[in-house]
Design a protein around this motif. Structure first.
Motif, mmCIF file in Angstrom:
data_model
loop_
_atom_site.group_PDB
_atom_site.id
_atom_site.type_symbol
_atom_site.label_atom_id
_atom_site.label_comp_id
_atom_site.label_asym_id
_atom_site.label_seq_id
_atom_site.Cartn_x
_atom_site.Cartn_y
_atom_site.Cartn_z
ATOM 1 N N GLN A 176 36.722 -23.191 17.958
ATOM 2 C CA GLN A 176 35.846 -22.767 16.824
ATOM 3 C C GLN A 176 35.017 -24.559 16.543
ATOM 4 O O GLN A 176 34.334 -24.473 15.710
ATOM 5 N N ASP A 177 35.475 -25.383 17.443
ATOM 6 C CA ASP A 177 34.764 -26.617 17.177
ATOM 7 C C ASP A 177 35.182 -27.498 15.946
ATOM 8 O O ASP A 177 34.202 -27.941 15.259
ATOM 9 N N LEU A 178 36.346 -27.165 15.337
ATOM 10 C CA LEU A 178 36.684 -27.680 14.269
ATOM 11 C C LEU A 178 37.633 -28.853 14.220
ATOM 12 O O LEU A 178 38.430 -28.915 15.293
ATOM 13 N N THR A 179 37.718 -29.684 13.438
ATOM 14 C CA THR A 179 38.407 -30.721 13.519
ATOM 15 C C THR A 179 39.378 -30.676 11.868
ATOM 16 O O THR A 179 39.036 -30.002 11.098
ATOM 17 N N GLY A 180 40.632 -31.552 12.036
ATOM 18 C CA GLY A 180 41.292 -31.162 10.888
ATOM 19 C C GLY A 180 42.721 -31.169 10.958
ATOM 20 O O GLY A 180 43.202 -31.774 12.118
ATOM 21 N N VAL A 181 43.277 -30.287 10.426
ATOM 22 C CA VAL A 181 44.867 -29.974 10.625
ATOM 23 C C VAL A 181 45.053 -28.377 10.585
ATOM 24 O O VAL A 181 44.496 -27.778 9.986
ATOM 25 N N SER A 182 45.742 -28.155 11.741
ATOM 26 C CA SER A 182 46.095 -26.598 11.883
ATOM 27 C C SER A 182 47.690 -26.651 11.281
ATOM 28 O O SER A 182 48.768 -27.182 11.625
ATOM 29 N N VAL A 183 47.915 -25.591 10.241
ATOM 30 C CA VAL A 183 49.034 -25.056 9.655
ATOM 31 C C VAL A 183 49.400 -23.917 10.005
ATOM 32 O O VAL A 183 48.946 -22.824 9.353
ATOM 33 N N TRP A 184 50.046 -23.947 11.402
ATOM 34 C CA TRP A 184 50.220 -22.459 11.940
ATOM 35 C C TRP A 184 51.422 -21.772 11.833
ATOM 36 O O TRP A 184 52.468 -22.375 12.193
ATOM 37 N N LEU A 185 51.480 -20.537 11.319
ATOM 38 C CA LEU A 185 53.014 -19.828 11.077
ATOM 39 C C LEU A 185 53.397 -19.367 12.453
ATOM 40 O O LEU A 185 52.593 -18.356 12.769
ATOM 41 N N TYR A 186 53.900 -20.034 13.205
ATOM 42 C CA TYR A 186 54.266 -19.574 14.675
ATOM 43 C C TYR A 186 55.690 -18.776 14.644
ATOM 44 O O TYR A 186 55.885 -18.216 15.796
ATOM 45 N N ARG A 187 56.342 -18.898 13.666
ATOM 46 C CA ARG A 187 57.753 -18.017 13.914
ATOM 47 C C ARG A 187 58.027 -17.612 12.344
ATOM 48 O O ARG A 187 57.962 -18.413 11.176
ATOM 49 N N VAL A 188 58.442 -16.191 12.123
ATOM 50 C CA VAL A 188 59.166 -15.694 11.091
ATOM 51 C C VAL A 188 60.504 -15.274 11.307
ATOM 52 O O VAL A 188 60.691 -14.343 12.415
ATOM 53 N N ALA A 189 61.448 -15.696 10.479
ATOM 54 C CA ALA A 189 62.980 -15.394 10.759
ATOM 55 C C ALA A 189 63.386 -14.676 9.449
ATOM 56 O O ALA A 189 63.257 -14.991 8.360
ATOM 57 N N ARG A 190 64.378 -13.559 9.568
ATOM 58 C CA ARG A 190 65.034 -13.365 8.502
ATOM 59 C C ARG A 190 66.141 -14.526 7.918
ATOM 60 O O ARG A 190 66.829 -15.038 8.499
ATOM 61 N N ASP A 191 66.394 -14.354 6.585
ATOM 62 C CA ASP A 191 67.458 -15.308 6.133
ATOM 63 C C ASP A 191 68.716 -14.319 6.187
ATOM 64 O O ASP A 191 68.850 -13.430 5.312
ATOM 65 N N GLU A 192 69.462 -14.546 7.129
ATOM 66 C CA GLU A 192 70.800 -13.680 7.254
ATOM 67 C C GLU A 192 71.524 -13.826 6.131
ATOM 68 O O GLU A 192 72.323 -12.834 5.694
ATOM 69 N N GLN A 193 71.602 -14.953 5.339
ATOM 70 C CA GLN A 193 72.730 -15.190 4.192
ATOM 71 C C GLN A 193 72.277 -14.139 3.134
ATOM 72 O O GLN A 193 73.293 -13.817 2.273
ATOM 73 N N ARG A 194 71.189 -13.999 2.887
ATOM 74 C CA ARG A 194 70.573 -13.248 1.728
ATOM 75 C C ARG A 194 70.093 -11.863 2.099
ATOM 76 O O ARG A 194 69.703 -10.953 1.364
ATOM 77 N N LEU A 195 70.424 -11.271 3.349
ATOM 78 C CA LEU A 195 69.698 -10.157 4.144
ATOM 79 C C LEU A 195 70.673 -8.889 3.248
ATOM 80 O O LEU A 195 69.912 -7.908 3.207
#
Length: 209
Positions: free
Chosen positions: A49-68
């Motif tokens: 997109q010809d943008l400059t700045g910072v990418s804040v990319w959600l690249y992984r989602v994981a379950r919290d096993e301790q509270r599942l």
């Protein structure tokens, strides 16, 4: 809420933009003084997109096993609410800066990386006015933790992007909860509660006299 993931991303995006705008040097590059942005797009998406700045990319989602396996929430007098799905979100934060001539700007990239580190080191817990989207106005709290994934994992991420590697930071954000759409269930009412410890001690002492 199904928008919890987006709300967490917007929270990070808003806080980081505010911190970059407050930096004496970087504020010249970000609105309202400059064109750079903080985006939740991937790094290659920003380049496309010809943008400059910072990418804040959600690249992984994981379950919290301790509270599942947390139990249903009891709603008096006789209803049970299914527990939410507890998640931990993993973000790749990547400076995508260029010089006025359109060339890579490693000095600026490193300045931005330092600003990101300073931001979340100073504010590892986000709540109240820092929350955005559907999290705003709630009593939720997001913990932001710097991660150090192995080189192999990072290499796989950049291979997926099909982009040359850029120096980036990885953060884990939790706990984010996605509510169930199942209706509240009817459960057995609580007819009698256990006495408090002090009351039980007094009752035992009274019985022995």
């Amino acid at each position: 809420m199904s928008t919890a993931l987006l709300a967490a991303s917007r929270t990070l995006q808003g806080l980081l933009l505010a911190e970059l705008q407050a930096d004496p040097v970087l504020q010249l590059l970000f609105p309202p003084l400059g064109p750079s942005v903080v985006s939740i797009a991937t790094p290659d998406g920003m380049v496309a997109q010809d943008l400059t700045g910072v990418s804040v990319w959600l690249y992984r989602v994981a379950r919290d096993e301790q509270r599942l396996n947390q139990p249903p929430l009891r709603l008096p007098p006789d209803r049970l609410r299914p527990p939410p799905l507890p998640l931990r979100l993993h973000y790749l934060m990547t400076p995508v800066m260029r010089s006025a001539a359109g060339d890579p700007a490693p000095e600026t990239d490193q300045h931005v990386l330092g600003a990101i580190l300073r931001t979340f080191h100073s504010r590892p817990l986000l709540s109240g006015a820092f929350l955005a989207g559907t999290l705003a106005g709630t009593d939720r709290e997001l913990a932001v933790r710097l991660e150090s994934p192995g080189l192999e994992e990072i290499a796989r991420v950049w291979d997926t992007l099909e982009q040359p590697y850029r120096t980036s930071l990885c953060y884990e954000v939790g706990l984010v909860e996605v509510e169930s759409t199942r209706l509240d269930e009817r459960g057995p009412p609580v007819l009698e509660s256990w006495p408090r410890l002090g009351q039980a001690t007094q009752a035992t002492a009274g019985a022995g006299t």
